[in-house]
Design a protein around this motif. Sequence first.
Motif, PDB file in Angstrom:
ATOM      1  N   GLY A 135      -7.250   3.987   0.039  1.00 58.51           N
ATOM      2  CA  GLY A 135      -8.410   3.103   0.017  1.00 58.51           C
ATOM      3  C   GLY A 135      -8.195   1.868   0.859  1.00 58.51           C
ATOM      4  N   LEU A 136      -6.985   1.300   0.808  1.00 59.58           N
ATOM      5  CA  LEU A 136      -6.659   0.139   1.630  1.00 59.58           C
ATOM      6  C   LEU A 136      -6.708   0.478   3.117  1.00 59.58           C
ATOM      7  CD1 LEU A 136      -3.645  -1.520  -0.249  1.00 59.58           C
ATOM      8  CD2 LEU A 136      -5.909  -2.510   0.110  1.00 59.58           C
ATOM      9  N   VAL A 137      -6.182   1.650   3.464  1.00 62.32           N
ATOM     10  CA  VAL A 137      -6.193   2.072   4.866  1.00 62.32           C
ATOM     11  C   VAL A 137      -7.627   2.188   5.383  1.00 62.32           C
ATOM     12  CG1 VAL A 137      -5.607   3.925   6.479  1.00 62.32           C
ATOM     13  CG2 VAL A 137      -3.977   3.269   4.700  1.00 62.32           C
ATOM     14  N   VAL A 138      -8.468   2.879   4.620  1.00 63.78           N
ATOM     15  CA  VAL A 138      -9.853   3.092   5.039  1.00 63.78           C
ATOM     16  C   VAL A 138     -10.602   1.764   5.121  1.00 63.78           C
ATOM     17  CG1 VAL A 138     -12.055   4.133   4.405  1.00 63.78           C
ATOM     18  CG2 VAL A 138      -9.939   5.439   4.140  1.00 63.78           C
ATOM     19  N   ALA A 139     -10.509   0.936   4.064  1.00 63.43           N
ATOM     20  CA  ALA A 139     -11.256  -0.319   4.014  1.00 63.43           C
ATOM     21  C   ALA A 139     -10.828  -1.273   5.123  1.00 63.43           C
ATOM     22  CB  ALA A 139     -11.074  -0.987   2.651  1.00 63.43           C
ATOM     23  N   SER A 140      -9.524  -1.434   5.313  1.00 62.63           N
ATOM     24  CA  SER A 140      -9.054  -2.386   6.315  1.00 62.63           C
ATOM     25  C   SER A 140      -9.317  -1.888   7.739  1.00 62.63           C
ATOM     26  CB  SER A 140      -7.559  -2.665   6.123  1.00 62.63           C
ATOM     27  OG  SER A 140      -6.793  -1.485   6.277  1.00 62.63           O
TER      28      SER A 140
END
Length: 293
Positions: free
Chosen positions: A272-277
């Motif tokens: 989720g962090l990878v996608v969001a950032s």
Amino acid sequence: MNLTVTVLQIVAPVFLLASIGFVWVKVGLEYRIQFVTQLAMTLSLPCLIFVSLMQTRIAPEALTALSLASVMAYALISLAFLALVKLLRLEGRTYTAPLIFGNTGNLGLPLALFAFGDEGLSYAIIVFAIMALWSYTYGIWLVAGAGSLGRVLREPLVWATVLGALFMWQGWETPSFVTNTLELIGQMAIPMMLITLGVAVARLSAKGMLRAVGLSFVKLTLCVAVAWGVGSAFELDRVAFGVLVLQVATPVAVTSYLIAEKYGADAPSVAGLVVASTLMSVATLPLILAFVL
């Protein structure tokens, strides 16, 4: 208007190449990400790093200043996110390393090349190498709770950096046929890494996106502030300053997800962090470029 066009010309190739990988997966075509990543990290990228350093003509003082600034920036960022993760009572094994380490390879190197040319790429490789050494030691320890000195010593990119720095310092050059071969191999690195980035993002399933968006915003804001402050304190020249800010501001690296998966951390949350950032960087990196150019 001229600045806007310049920024778009810099960021467009980066995101277009990543889009190719994203679309490639979505239409059902095969992409062996493990093989391509291994090829890039063990052969193509080390060749790119070695040749770029060997051929660079950056003043030793400027190189030293950027190296020290990079170490200081990542030290401050590490301390800040260690405190933040504890304050928010998040799982340290899952969140600390992804918040510290950005995508300085797949995204940072091509951005620096397109924005500042070969000089920018040489500077970006220095920042990338320092981040990689910290990531392969302290970063692995954060997730796995084990040292990784052996892994560092087995990494071709580490030896490529050391040898490239030695050749640059001594003014040595490999024979022309060797240099030409290494350059051809190295030219594969940036397109492969960007396409692979798109493939990896396309295959990720995001979890807890609201938290991921909030943490991504905090990461971006803090990293830009720290890099900007450290770059100003070390009085870096325009190119070195811009490269430091760009590299430190890159989104969460896809490798953070792979490491979380390997060592049993909460991999879906890291995804989720990878996608969001990464999605956030589509809007923010052009703005950062506009300020540093």
